[in-house]
Design a protein around this motif. Structure first.
Motif, PDB file in Angstrom:
ATOM      1  N   THR A 163       0.833  -1.202   0.000  1.00  0.00           N
ATOM      2  CA  THR A 163       0.000   0.000   0.000  1.00  0.00           C
ATOM      3  C   THR A 163       0.868   1.251   0.000  1.00  0.00           C
ATOM      4  OG1 THR A 163      -0.240   0.129   2.421  1.00  0.00           O
ATOM      5  CG2 THR A 163      -1.880  -1.191   1.216  1.00  0.00           C
ATOM      6  N   SER A 164       1.984   1.190   0.718  1.00  0.00           N
ATOM      7  CA  SER A 164       2.911   2.325   0.757  1.00  0.00           C
ATOM      8  C   SER A 164       3.545   2.567  -0.610  1.00  0.00           C
ATOM      9  CB  SER A 164       3.994   2.084   1.807  1.00  0.00           C
ATOM     10  OG  SER A 164       4.901   3.154   1.853  1.00  0.00           O
ATOM     11  N   HIS A 177       3.158   6.090  -2.585  1.00  0.00           N
ATOM     12  CA  HIS A 177       4.360   6.852  -2.927  1.00  0.00           C
ATOM     13  C   HIS A 177       4.542   6.968  -4.442  1.00  0.00           C
ATOM     14  CE1 HIS A 177       5.404   6.388   1.343  1.00  0.00           C
ATOM     15  NE2 HIS A 177       6.029   7.532   1.143  1.00  0.00           N
ATOM     16  N   GLY A 210      -2.032   0.124   6.708  1.00  0.00           N
ATOM     17  CA  GLY A 210      -1.561   0.560   5.396  1.00  0.00           C
ATOM     18  C   GLY A 210      -1.872   2.032   5.159  1.00  0.00           C
ATOM     19  N   VAL A 211      -1.707   2.442   3.930  1.00  0.00           N
ATOM     20  CA  VAL A 211      -1.974   3.827   3.546  1.00  0.00           C
ATOM     21  C   VAL A 211      -2.612   3.832   2.162  1.00  0.00           C
ATOM     22  CG1 VAL A 211       0.335   4.173   2.575  1.00  0.00           C
ATOM     23  CG2 VAL A 211      -0.958   6.140   3.365  1.00  0.00           C
ATOM     24  N   GLY A 240      10.434   7.538   0.990  1.00  0.00           N
ATOM     25  CA  GLY A 240       9.327   6.684   1.412  1.00  0.00           C
ATOM     26  C   GLY A 240       9.184   5.469   0.521  1.00  0.00           C
ATOM     27  N   ALA A 251       9.756   1.457   1.610  1.00  0.00           N
ATOM     28  CA  ALA A 251       8.776   0.404   1.359  1.00  0.00           C
ATOM     29  C   ALA A 251       9.399  -0.739   0.562  1.00  0.00           C
ATOM     30  CB  ALA A 251       7.558   0.964   0.632  1.00  0.00           C
TER      31      ALA A 251
END
Length: 130
Positions: free
Chosen positions: A12-13, A17, A56-57, A106, A110
């Motif tokens: 998810t990152s 990103h 997650g994001v 970022g 990840a």
């Protein structure tokens, strides 16, 4: 944390990103895009990230900059109005470059989480083969 949870969270990152990097690249590429005063300026894209309950994001949305941009006096420009003004995007390249570094770091973090998890899973598979 479950065996595959770190991979899911890292995935998810990576997606968030990547979207952030894409929008920054578009903003930087269009920072000098000039339009006539009767048109909207290029609108910078700003990624809105949202934390997920599972760790997650996600990309919650994309906000766009001001279509007014800023007026620049450039009487020799072919798009200049009768008063000599053109419209330029209101993009601060210093801010965009700083955000680019943060987005890259970022993304790299990840990727490293993914590699570390894969190494752990491979080591566990090797134990099972012995």
């Amino acid at each position: 944390m479950g065996a595959f949870e770190s991979l899911r969270i890292a995935n998810t990152s990576l997606g968030m990103h990547q979207t952030w990097l894409d929008s920054l690249a578009d903003n930087i590429a269009n920072a000098n895009t000039i339009t006539g005063t009767d048109e909207d300026a290029f609108q910078a894209q700003m990624v809105i990230a949202r934390a997920r309950p599972d760790g997650g994001v996600d990309v919650a949305g994309i906000a766009e900059g001001d279509p007014e941009g800023r007026l620049v006096f450039s009487p020799d420009h072919p798009l200049a109005d009768a008063d000599g003004y053109v419209r330029s995007p209101d993009i601060d390249l210093g801010s965009q470059m700083s955000q680019l570094v943060m987005a890259q770091r970022g993304f790299q973090a990840a990727v490293q989480v993914t590699k570390t998890a894969q190494d752990g899973y491979n080591a566990a598979l090797q134990i099972g083969r012995s």
